[in-house]
Design a protein around this motif. Structure first.
Motif, short mmCIF file in Angstrom:
data_model
loop_
_atom_site.label_atom_id
_atom_site.label_comp_id
_atom_site.label_asym_id
_atom_site.label_seq_id
_atom_site.Cartn_x
_atom_site.Cartn_y
_atom_site.Cartn_z
N HIS A 3 28.77 42.01 31.82
CA HIS A 3 29.10 41.93 33.37
C HIS A 3 30.50 41.14 33.52
CE1 HIS A 3 28.42 41.64 37.53
NE2 HIS A 3 28.80 40.47 37.68
N GLU A 4 30.73 40.29 32.90
CA GLU A 4 31.86 39.54 32.89
C GLU A 4 33.09 40.35 32.44
OE1 GLU A 4 31.59 36.00 30.70
OE2 GLU A 4 30.52 34.78 32.19
N LEU A 5 33.01 41.14 31.32
CA LEU A 5 33.96 42.02 30.76
C LEU A 5 34.22 43.31 31.86
CD1 LEU A 5 35.73 42.90 28.52
CD2 LEU A 5 33.69 44.25 27.58
N ASN A 6 33.26 43.68 32.65
CA ASN A 6 33.29 44.61 33.49
C ASN A 6 34.15 44.20 34.88
OD1 ASN A 6 31.79 46.56 31.92
ND2 ASN A 6 30.05 46.08 33.00
N ASN A 7 33.76 42.73 35.12
CA ASN A 7 34.75 42.38 36.30
C ASN A 7 36.10 42.00 36.03
OD1 ASN A 7 32.47 42.08 37.73
ND2 ASN A 7 32.05 39.88 37.34
N LYS A 8 36.45 41.75 34.67
CA LYS A 8 37.64 41.62 34.23
C LYS A 8 38.27 42.79 34.29
CE LYS A 8 37.05 37.43 31.24
NZ LYS A 8 37.36 36.78 30.12
N GLN A 9 37.96 44.06 33.83
CA GLN A 9 38.32 45.24 33.61
C GLN A 9 38.58 45.69 35.11
OE1 GLN A 9 35.54 47.30 31.27
NE2 GLN A 9 36.85 46.89 29.30
N GLY A 10 37.63 45.79 36.06
CA GLY A 10 37.75 45.91 37.36
C GLY A 10 38.91 45.43 37.95
N SER A 11 39.16 44.08 37.70
CA SER A 11 40.16 43.32 38.41
C SER A 11 41.51 43.67 37.88
CB SER A 11 39.91 41.78 38.11
OG SER A 11 38.84 41.04 38.61
N ARG A 12 41.56 43.99 36.49
CA ARG A 12 42.71 44.48 35.96
C ARG A 12 43.24 46.06 36.54
NH1 ARG A 12 41.16 44.64 31.15
NH2 ARG A 12 41.40 42.18 30.84
N GLY A 13 42.18 46.58 36.53
CA GLY A 13 42.37 48.05 37.32
C GLY A 13 42.98 47.89 38.61
N LEU A 14 42.22 47.04 39.48
CA LEU A 14 42.53 46.84 40.94
C LEU A 14 44.32 46.43 40.92
CD1 LEU A 14 41.82 46.86 43.74
CD2 LEU A 14 41.05 44.60 43.70
N PHE A 15 44.57 45.34 39.97
CA PHE A 15 45.94 44.85 39.90
C PHE A 15 46.74 45.94 39.94
CE2 PHE A 15 49.41 43.22 37.44
CZ PHE A 15 49.83 42.58 38.31
N VAL A 16 46.49 46.99 38.79
CA VAL A 16 47.16 48.18 38.48
C VAL A 16 47.47 48.93 39.42
CG1 VAL A 16 47.46 49.92 37.05
CG2 VAL A 16 46.78 47.89 35.80
N ILE A 17 46.51 49.19 40.39
CA ILE A 17 46.44 49.94 41.39
C ILE A 17 47.41 49.46 42.46
CG2 ILE A 17 45.17 50.94 43.59
CD1 ILE A 17 42.74 51.42 41.33
N ARG A 18 46.96 48.20 42.92
CA ARG A 18 47.90 47.42 44.02
C ARG A 18 49.44 47.54 43.43
NH1 ARG A 18 44.15 42.14 45.10
NH2 ARG A 18 42.52 43.41 46.79
N THR A 19 49.86 47.10 42.21
CA THR A 19 51.07 46.96 41.63
C THR A 19 51.77 48.45 41.72
OG1 THR A 19 50.41 45.27 40.15
CG2 THR A 19 52.58 46.46 39.82
N THR A 20 51.03 49.58 41.39
CA THR A 20 51.47 50.76 41.50
C THR A 20 52.08 51.06 42.84
OG1 THR A 20 50.26 51.26 39.62
CG2 THR A 20 51.09 53.01 41.01
N LEU A 21 50.87 50.85 43.89
CA LEU A 21 51.21 51.26 45.66
C LEU A 21 52.21 50.40 45.86
CD1 LEU A 21 47.41 51.38 46.53
CD2 LEU A 21 49.10 53.40 46.24
N ALA A 22 52.48 49.10 45.54
CA ALA A 22 53.64 48.45 45.99
C ALA A 22 54.87 48.81 45.49
CB ALA A 22 53.31 46.90 45.50
N CYS A 23 54.97 49.44 44.12
CA CYS A 23 56.08 49.77 43.68
C CYS A 23 56.47 51.24 44.38
CB CYS A 23 55.89 50.17 42.19
SG CYS A 23 55.73 48.65 41.15
N LEU A 24 55.46 51.89 44.46
CA LEU A 24 55.68 53.17 45.10
C LEU A 24 56.31 53.00 46.53
CD1 LEU A 24 52.44 55.32 44.29
CD2 LEU A 24 55.01 55.71 43.41
#
Length: 457
Positions: free
Chosen positions: A6-27
């Motif tokens: 569960h903790e691993l899934n949360n970390k992966q989800g947070s990392r994925g959300l960070f990537v999405i936010r960073t990508t949108l901000a860059c765009l």
């Protein structure tokens, strides 16, 4: 294992959300940066064909102007006024602004903060007209009267119903059609008639034609305003009663009245349409015993959708951005030559062959013969021996394509800019017909003084 997974899934989800936010901000930043770069590198317009004006010029730098703040203010205005593709952005912006109103049953309803009061029975013209001696031998009724001008507005006018139309500085929008409220002065009408009568007395060998062109509110006012302002039908009849025998009257009001269900006036522009012009010239040519133009045989019909006219472009009627219209004009199939003269120097500045309509990006009412810019001379292949001089305001611009069917030569002269001796001009050019083609605001308003200055003063 379940907790760790569960903790691993949360970390992966947070990392994925960070990537999405960073990508949108860059765009987003990339879009902003691209837009900023384009605004700098793209060619900036120098002239607005929509607004018919030169755009701001880049200011010259000086430490004095910088210290006073003038340089930065001028630079900001320059960049705002010359945005690339400014007409597209302007229409998009006005469309957003227009949503502050709402549409219902084909009405545009704009509720202002305060409905202005409308004039009651006060005179429109407050200055008494100058006394003008009547030409010797004239039989014009009431032509030299110096009575106080009588307004044509009806008494006891009430405030209009705000739920029926939008009103702004005398401009009404009703059923997606903008129009001006009309008023007139009897004194101005007498000045107009006296000008034509004077010309007839001095040059009786010339056919004098009076074309009093109503503005669109003569036919399309909402019921709550109909009859409460100037009556153009009565004023046209009054002018007609003042004209001497031998001055021919083209009854434009009643001719157009039979075609009110057709597009005889533009909806977003204060002018009549080329179809309305055709009907008026058709009537005149019949009276003049000249070949009558045929829209199907003699002209190529052209049109363009999405056009916005003068009410939107110059009169700040932003809501009309939602009511564009189809603009139609008629280009002659027959041959002719056009020559255009400067009003200041009377020197030739342009010539054309079989071309009478000129526009840059979009067609518009004044595109014929460069609008008001030049004195135009159209020479046709007709052998009728008839040469007409058209003294006009902007309503008379559109007559030439249809007059060219019967007249041998056409001179189109803007009465507001012509600086020469009108009588000498008519004699020099061997004019056989003179057509006064102007709207009722000119003939019944202060601009009738232009006619006086040409033919009386």
């Amino acid at each position: 294992m379940g907790v760790r997974q569960h903790e691993l899934n949360n970390k992966q989800g947070s990392r994925g959300l960070f990537v999405i936010r960073t990508t949108l901000a860059c765009l987003f930043l990339l879009v902003l940066l691209t837009g900023a770069v384009l605004l700098i590198v793209l060619e900036r317009p120098t002239y607005s064909y929509d607004e018919k004006r030169d755009l701001a010029k880049k200011p010259s730098f000086s430490f004095s102007a910088l210290y006073k703040g003038d340089y930065t203010a001028s630079l900001q205005y320059y960049y705002n006024d010359t945005v690339p593709y400014r007409s597209i952005f302007k229409r998009f912006s006005d469309r957003i602004i227009s949503y502050k109103g709402f549409a219902q049953d084909n009405f545009y309803i704009d509720i202002p903060n305060d409905i202005p009061s409308f004039p009651l029975d006060e005179p429109i013209e407050t200055l008494p007209p100058a006394a003008t001696p009547e030409p010797e031998g004239s039989t014009t009724p009431d032509a030299t009267s110096t009575l106080t001008p009588t307004a044509t507005a009806a008494p006891n006018t009430t405030k209009p119903d705000v739920n029926e139309f939008s009103q702004n500085q005398g401009i009404v929008t009703y059923k997606k059609r903008a129009m001006e409220l009309y008023w007139g002065s009897k004194a101005s009408m007498r000045d107009y008639a006296l000008s034509l009568n004077t010309l007839h007395i001095k040059m009786p060998e010339i056919n004098i034609w009076s074309m009093n062109i109503p503005i669109s509110s003569a036919y399309y006012l909402p019921p709550s305003l109909a009859g409460k302002y100037g009556n153009q039908e009565e004023d046209c009849a009054y002018i007609r009663s003042l004209l001497q025998d031998g001055v021919y009257y083209v009854d434009v009001y009643n001719v157009l009245k039979t075609h009110v269900d057709e597009d005889i006036y533009l909806r977003t522009d204060h002018h009549w349409s080329y179809l309305g012009v055709f009907y008026a010239v058709e009537e005149m040519m019949k009276q003049a015993n000249l070949p009558v133009p045929d829209l199907m045989k003699d002209y190529v019909t052209k049109s363009q959708d999405g056009i916005l006219g003068s009410f939107y472009l110059y009169f700040d009627q932003k809501h009309l951005v939602n009511c564009p219209e189809t603009f139609t004009w008629y280009e002659p199939k027959f041959s002719f030559e056009g020559t255009y003269y400067s009003y200041d120097t009377m020197q030739v500045v342009r010539t054309s062959k079989n071309k009478m309509f000129f526009y840059y990006s979009e067609p518009f009412y004044d595109m014929v013969n460069y609008g008001d810019s030049y004195l135009a001379h159209i020479k046709t292949e007709n052998k009728t021996g008839r040469r007409v001089a058209v003294f006009k305001d902007s309503f008379g611009n559109a007559l030439a394509p249809f007059l060219a069917k019967g007249f041998e030569e056409i001179w189109v002269i803007d009465l507001r800019y012509f600086k020469g001796d009108a009588y000498a001009f008519l004699k020099e050019k061997e004019i056989t017909d003179v057509l006064m083609a102007s709207c009722m605001f000119t003939n019944a308003g202060y601009k009738s003084a232009y006619y006086k200055s040409l033919f009386i003063s």
